[in-house]
Design a protein around this motif. Structure first.
Motif, PDB file in Angstrom:
ATOM      1  N   THR A  62      13.225  -1.341  -2.443  1.00 12.63           N
ATOM      2  CA  THR A  62      13.578   0.014  -2.031  1.00 12.63           C
ATOM      3  C   THR A  62      13.780   0.040  -0.525  1.00 12.63           C
ATOM      4  O   THR A  62      13.147  -0.714   0.214  1.00 12.63           O
ATOM      5  N   GLU A 106      17.622   1.437   4.427  1.00 16.14           N
ATOM      6  CA  GLU A 106      18.169   0.571   5.474  1.00 16.14           C
ATOM      7  C   GLU A 106      18.739  -0.735   4.907  1.00 16.14           C
ATOM      8  O   GLU A 106      19.326  -1.532   5.635  1.00 16.14           O
ATOM      9  N   ASP A 113      15.835   5.082  -1.155  1.00 15.79           N
ATOM     10  CA  ASP A 113      14.597   5.855  -0.958  1.00 15.79           C
ATOM     11  C   ASP A 113      14.823   7.250  -1.516  1.00 15.79           C
ATOM     12  O   ASP A 113      15.028   8.224  -0.781  1.00 15.79           O
ATOM     13  N   GLY A 146       8.016   0.878   0.447  1.00 15.30           N
ATOM     14  CA  GLY A 146       7.760   2.269   0.083  1.00 15.30           C
ATOM     15  C   GLY A 146       6.357   2.594  -0.366  1.00 15.30           C
ATOM     16  O   GLY A 146       6.128   3.630  -0.977  1.00 15.30           O
ATOM     17  N   ASP A 171       8.330   6.927   1.901  1.00 13.70           N
ATOM     18  CA  ASP A 171       7.692   5.945   1.015  1.00 13.70           C
ATOM     19  C   ASP A 171       7.500   6.552  -0.376  1.00 13.70           C
ATOM     20  O   ASP A 171       6.395   6.868  -0.806  1.00 13.70           O
TER      21      ASP A 171
END
Ligand code: AMP
Ligand code: MG
Length: 408
Positions: free
Chosen positions: A182, A185, A225, A249, A256
């Motif tokens: 996850t 970025e 995310d 996350g 997260d």
């Protein structure tokens, strides 16, 4: 913070070996047996020769004794004819001993003369009864248990299964392990990196680690995310797999969401472990169609995710695969340099290169940068050195290492 031992115990008390499956013998290699294997007949099944030579009556042999050759037994053949007093029969390795013979003189000690029915052999030595003879059941007695449930099917065990005539065998299967990463970025090569983006390295590393640990990794992809996307990936993975590994996350950041979703749909324990790297770790289960599926929530930092896998997920997956030894046994090395640190209540796992010194002992040297993002050192390391809490380990002192790759 809890200790590494406590975190591992938490995992190991909540995973169980998968239900056995029957597989063909060569495919059983690397798996754990789920049945005791018994030999129904003796091995070898008949007395046979360990050498090429001549089958004889031991009482007839002495240095220079001359015997009359009365035939040949090849491997795979049998002889009805008896070896009588003063007689010998050529015999090849693996061939059954002919009736009457009770010993073999190897061919290197035989001198042959004459031909056809007049052929003679002069033997170079007197031999005892049973010389070079492999008796019936010499390797395995009929009815004996040759392999026990819980043992690893090594290549030697594969040979043993075949030699007792097994086609297939019950084993604990490889756990199918879904892996997803996850992070908004993250991008996949070969896409160009945009501002603030990096390539997803954890997922590929975890796939490799799962397969290396004896599991079968199922790549569930790179997930944004986003709560809904993470929930969908978790449920998909849990439905298709025996366990799910997530990367990233699970910290305290605003995005997260693995943590948010798992808290909602799973029964999770969130741990802060007294180790560096890989302090945060989550373990729990999601119930899908009445089946609890273990979920390992690994931290996102690249080195942390791999160390967390090594210390907690690998033992858990090995337990699911039926292994009794799930942890690596630490081995003692000599610190090849100072491993300095400050007291912080944690055990540090330094990425090191272990090699063999001139005396034949192990020596451990830093593999390079020890940050949790330092993948270059991770890639060149073959071990994690256990640096206990305190000021570190000085050069020349003993240091425990977990060998994660072979020492070359
Ligand atoms: P997180 O645990 O999601 O907060 O991520 C912690 C750090 O690890 C951040 O610097 C992330 O960019 C990095 N990271 C997270 N997931 C991955 C991944 N799959 N591959 C490479 N780096 C990652
Ligand atoms: Mg993240």
């Amino acid at each position: 913070m809890i200790s590494r031992e406590e975190a591992l115990r938490h995992v190991l008390t909540r995973v169980a070996p998968l239900a056995p499956v029957t597989v063909r013998v060569p495919a059983a290699a690397g798996r754990v047996l789920a049945e005791d294997v018994t030999a129904s007949r003796p091995v070898p099944p008949f007395a046979n020769t360990a050498m090429d030579g001549v089958a004889v009556r031991a009482a007839d042999t002495s240095p220079g004794a001359r015997l009359r050759l009365v035939g040949t037994v090849a491997a795979g053949a049998t002889s009805e004819r008896e070896v009588g007093p003063g007689e010998a029969m050529r015999i090849m390795t693996g061939a059954p001993l002919p009736p009457g013979a009770d010993a073999v003189v190897k061919v290197e000690l035989c001198f042959f003369a004459g031909a056809g029915t007049d052929e003679l052999v002069t033997v170079g030595e007197g031999v005892p009864v049973g010389n070079h003879v492999r008796p019936v059941g010499d390797d395995i007695a009929a009815g004996s248990v040759v392999l026990t449930a819980g043992s690893l099917v090594t290549p030697g065990a594969v040979a043993l299964l075949r030699t007792v005539g097994r086609v297939s065998v019950a084993v604990v299967p490889r756990p199918r392990v879904g892996v997803f990463s996850t992070g908004d970025e993250l991008v996949e090569p070969p896409a160009e990196l945009g501002p603030g983006q990096i390539y997803d390295s954890n997922r590929a590393a975890l796939v490799a680690l799962v397969n290396d640990a004896g599991g079968e990794a199922i790549d569930l992809g790179l997930v944004a995310d986003d709560e809904a996307a993470i929930e969908a990936a978790l449920l998909d993975g849990a439905a298709r797999c025996d366990a799910v590994l997530t990367s990233g996350g699970v910290s305290m950041g605003d995005f997260d969401f693995v943590r948010t979703v798992l808290d909602r749909i799973g029964d999770m324990a969130w741990m802060q472990i007294a180790i560096k790297p890989a302090k945060p770790f989550a373990f729990g289960t999601i119930v899908v169609a009445g089946r609890p599926v273990p979920v390992f929530g690994l931290p996102g930092n690249p080195v942390s995710s791999m160390v967390s896998f090594e210390l907690f997920a690998r033992p858990g997956l090995r337990a699911m695969a039926g292994h009794r030894d799930v942890e690596r046994t630490p081995v003692r090395a000599t610190a090849g340099e100072d491993f300095r640190r400050r007291p912080d209540g944690k055990t540090h796992f330094a990425r090191v290169v272990v090699s063999v010194d001139t005396e034949g002992g192990y020596v451990a040297r830093s593999a390079g940068g020890q940050g949790s993002h330092h993948l270059a050192a991770m890639a060149s390391a073959n071990a994690l050195a256990v640096v206990p809490d305190g000021d570190g380990v000085v050069a020349g002192a003993a240091i425990d290492v977990l060998l994660v790759e072979p020492v070359s």
